[in-house]
Enzyme design. Structure first.
Site, mmCIF file in Angstrom:
data_model
loop_
_atom_site.group_PDB
_atom_site.id
_atom_site.type_symbol
_atom_site.label_atom_id
_atom_site.label_comp_id
_atom_site.label_asym_id
_atom_site.label_seq_id
_atom_site.Cartn_x
_atom_site.Cartn_y
_atom_site.Cartn_z
ATOM 1 N N SER A 147 3.878 14.983 23.476
ATOM 2 C CA SER A 147 4.654 14.703 24.671
ATOM 3 C C SER A 147 3.759 14.867 25.900
ATOM 4 O O SER A 147 2.707 14.243 25.967
ATOM 5 C CB SER A 147 5.895 15.601 24.708
ATOM 6 N N ASP A 284 11.608 6.804 18.885
ATOM 7 C CA ASP A 284 11.370 7.370 20.216
ATOM 8 C C ASP A 284 11.777 6.372 21.299
ATOM 9 O O ASP A 284 11.252 5.263 21.360
ATOM 10 C CB ASP A 284 9.887 7.719 20.358
ATOM 11 N N HIS A 313 12.204 11.226 20.148
ATOM 12 C CA HIS A 313 10.992 11.859 20.666
ATOM 13 C C HIS A 313 10.804 13.279 20.140
ATOM 14 O O HIS A 313 9.684 13.699 19.837
ATOM 15 C CB HIS A 313 11.068 11.872 22.196
#
EC number: 2.3.1.31
Length: 334
Positions: A147, A284, A313
């Protein structure tokens, strides 16, 4: 500008297990840039920058550097148990593992209050990380980030190419898209419209929708948890309250702006020469797999692999599947 002097409060420690020693679970702090300032990308110099960090395993000149996500911290044992421990990709019995709270964060490293709300960049964060590694005597690193940590991994590849031997980027593009910038812009607008906590809760609710997927919510948030309130509404409200209890709205503003400002051009990406494993996540919606794959194609020595999960995600945290095996094999090459 100098950082304020204060004593950090220790993080709560979990029960001891085989993954790391009690000493490993202690957060440490160091003050860097005591004599030569850190020059930020905005042009401002900083002296006496406090950095909070964890290390796992025996100190050595080569290390694995873990880069945390937006609202994360340096305590890898708390938020990535599938990856840290004997026989796992981050094995303290085999490697020296380092993770620091990023500049601008709120888990021990100098944040907006100490920075005077100066704008910072991901490259600034990498320069602080480099100074920490020098303090620890580390000369070479293998980098892993997911991330925001994945975006930061690309910043490390651009800012410190001489230090990085290889890098794993999980669920992150090479730069923030208009979609990602738009989501962060809405979150920051919510915080500014309702300072004092309510805006941060709304920002987290919006973010959580981008961290999960329609399929994931359809499987896990069906029906009602209390009369007249949808389960997904209760879930989002809970996530907002939970973040408010542990995170700073000013850090949220600072770090999301830094992510949005990371916009390397194609020539910079083409100059990256170290091996990179870029991992996309099939469901995602924040950083779609196709975007992660396309970004990896712009990096000459990058390999793309896709984690198949319905959970969006956040699958790298909640549904890692074969990811630890893939990452471990890549990190331990060479």
């Amino acid at each position: 500008m100098t950082a304020l002097s204060r004593t950090p409060s220790p993080l709560p420690l979990p029960q001891e297990d085989e993954r790391c020693s009690a000493d490993d679970r202690k957060r440490r702090t160091v003050t860097l840039f005591r004599t030569s300032p850190l020059l930020l990308d905005c042009g401002q110099p900083l002296l006496d920058v406090r950095v909070a960090y964890h290390t796992y395993g025996e100190a050595r000149e080569e290390a694995t550097l873990v880069l945390h996500a937006l609202t994360g911290n340096s305590a890898v044992h708390e938020w990535w148990p599938d990856f840290l421990g004997a026989g796992r990709p981050l094995d303290p019995t085999q490697a020296y593992i380092v993770c620091a709270n990023v500049l601008g964060g709120c888990a021990g490293t100098d944040g907006p209050s100490e920075l005077g709300d100066l704008p910072i960049s991901l490259r600034d964060m990498a320069r602080v990380g480099r100074a920490l590694l020098e303090h620890l005597g580390v000369r070479r690193v293998r980098v892993i980030g997911a991330s925001m940590g994945g975006l930061l991994a690309y910043a490390w590849l651009l800012e410190c190419p001489d230090l990085v031997a290889r890098a794993v980027v999980i669920g992150a593009p090479v730069r923030h898209s208009p979609w990602a910038v738009g989501l962060n812009s809405a979150a920051r607008a919510a915080i500014r419209a309702a300072p004092g906590g309510e805006g941060l809760k709304v920002a987290r609710m919006v973010a959580m929708l981008s961290y999960r997927s329609p399929q994931s919510l359809a499987q896990t948030q069906v029906g009602q948890r209390r009369p007249g309130v949808h389960a997904v509404t209760s879930y989002l409200e809970y996530q907002g309250e939970k973040l408010l209890a542990r995170f700073c709205e000013r850090s949220y503003l600072t770090l999301t702006a830094a992510m949005d400002g990371f916009q390397p051009n194609d020539a910079e990406l083409a100059a990256i020469r170290v091996p990179v494993l870029a991992v996309g996540i099939s469901s995602d919606v924040l950083y779609p797999a196709a975007e992660v794959r396309a970004g990896a194609a712009a990096v000459p020595n990058a390999t793309y692999w896709e984690l198949d999960s319905i959970h969006g995600h956040d699958a790298f945290l909640m549904d890692s599947g074969d990811l630890p095996v893939r990452v471990g094999a890549f990190l331990h090459q060479g």
